[in-house]
Scaffold this motif. Sequence first.
Motif, PDB file in Angstrom:
ATOM      1  N   ASP A 120       5.925  -3.766  -5.594  1.00 21.56           N
ATOM      2  CA  ASP A 120       5.165  -4.106  -4.395  1.00 21.56           C
ATOM      3  C   ASP A 120       6.062  -4.115  -3.160  1.00 21.56           C
ATOM      4  O   ASP A 120       5.714  -3.542  -2.122  1.00 21.56           O
ATOM      5  CB  ASP A 120       4.494  -5.468  -4.593  1.00 21.56           C
TER       6      ASP A 120
ATOM      7  N   ARG B  52       7.029  -0.588  -2.237  1.00 22.04           N
ATOM      8  CA  ARG B  52       5.884   0.096  -1.614  1.00 22.04           C
ATOM      9  C   ARG B  52       5.796  -0.271  -0.126  1.00 22.04           C
ATOM     10  O   ARG B  52       5.610   0.603   0.730  1.00 22.04           O
ATOM     11  CB  ARG B  52       4.594  -0.283  -2.348  1.00 22.04           C
ATOM     12  N   VAL B  53       5.967  -1.544   0.176  1.00 17.58           N
ATOM     13  CA  VAL B  53       5.918  -1.996   1.575  1.00 17.58           C
ATOM     14  C   VAL B  53       7.056  -1.369   2.372  1.00 17.58           C
ATOM     15  O   VAL B  53       6.852  -0.882   3.495  1.00 17.58           O
ATOM     16  CB  VAL B  53       5.949  -3.537   1.659  1.00 17.58           C
TER      17      VAL B  53
ATOM     18  N   ASP C  68       8.622   1.443   1.725  1.00 19.82           N
ATOM     19  CA  ASP C  68       8.285   2.866   1.885  1.00 19.82           C
ATOM     20  C   ASP C  68       7.297   3.071   3.033  1.00 19.82           C
ATOM     21  O   ASP C  68       7.446   3.999   3.841  1.00 19.82           O
ATOM     22  CB  ASP C  68       7.699   3.435   0.590  1.00 19.82           C
ATOM     23  N   GLN C  69       6.287   2.204   3.125  1.00 22.85           N
ATOM     24  CA  GLN C  69       5.293   2.314   4.200  1.00 22.85           C
ATOM     25  C   GLN C  69       5.914   2.051   5.566  1.00 22.85           C
ATOM     26  O   GLN C  69       5.612   2.754   6.540  1.00 22.85           O
ATOM     27  CB  GLN C  69       4.138   1.339   3.958  1.00 22.85           C
ATOM     28  N   MET C  70       6.774   1.044   5.654  1.00 27.37           N
ATOM     29  CA  MET C  70       7.434   0.738   6.926  1.00 27.37           C
ATOM     30  C   MET C  70       8.276   1.926   7.389  1.00 27.37           C
ATOM     31  O   MET C  70       8.263   2.280   8.571  1.00 27.37           O
ATOM     32  CB  MET C  70       8.315  -0.502   6.787  1.00 27.37           C
TER      33      MET C  70
ATOM     34  N   ALA D 267       7.917   5.100   6.494  1.00 30.85           N
ATOM     35  CA  ALA D 267       7.035   6.232   6.798  1.00 30.85           C
ATOM     36  C   ALA D 267       6.422   6.093   8.188  1.00 30.85           C
ATOM     37  O   ALA D 267       6.272   7.094   8.907  1.00 30.85           O
ATOM     38  CB  ALA D 267       5.944   6.350   5.740  1.00 30.85           C
ATOM     39  N   ARG D 268       6.073   4.868   8.590  1.00 32.61           N
ATOM     40  CA  ARG D 268       5.520   4.663   9.940  1.00 32.61           C
ATOM     41  C   ARG D 268       6.529   5.021  11.026  1.00 32.61           C
ATOM     42  O   ARG D 268       6.164   5.274  12.167  1.00 32.61           O
ATOM     43  CB  ARG D 268       5.045   3.222  10.099  1.00 32.61           C
TER      44      ARG D 268
ATOM     45  N   ASP E 292      12.171   8.181   5.354  1.00 35.08           N
ATOM     46  CA  ASP E 292      11.910   7.709   4.003  1.00 35.08           C
ATOM     47  C   ASP E 292      13.146   6.993   3.461  1.00 35.08           C
ATOM     48  O   ASP E 292      14.142   6.838   4.166  1.00 35.08           O
ATOM     49  CB  ASP E 292      11.462   8.844   3.086  1.00 35.08           C
TER      50      ASP E 292
END
Length: 127
Positions: free
Chosen positions: A54, A57-58, A60-62, A64-65, A69
Amino acid sequence: MRVKFNGNEGSQMDIKRHGGNGRRSQCVEYGGLLYTSGITSTDLEGDITAQCQDVFRVIDQMLARRGIDKNRILTATITLADMKDYGDFNAAWDAWVIDAYEPARSVTEGALAIPEFKVKVAVVAAL
């Protein structure tokens, strides 16, 4: 939020803060680097593996924004609530990082904000 100021050489520097809540920013950009706060899992019932997945994943999202990567992560600071989870943490970490792009990292044991948290990860990444 963006804060501008003049540096020592008179050049203008930008500090960009993202995801602020009045106490902290989720991440801050400055000088070509991205600094994250310590990220914890929302899966409070999960074991160390589930919480790591989890948290990753967070992160990775941060990243990506910001158009990057995990290959751009320079350092990771990890706090485990209990070092008995070190082996399982390493297994989750090894499944997440990409060979030849491993960041420098530090893993310590420490008390986390709530008892259900098993892991907290903060990273610094090159933009």
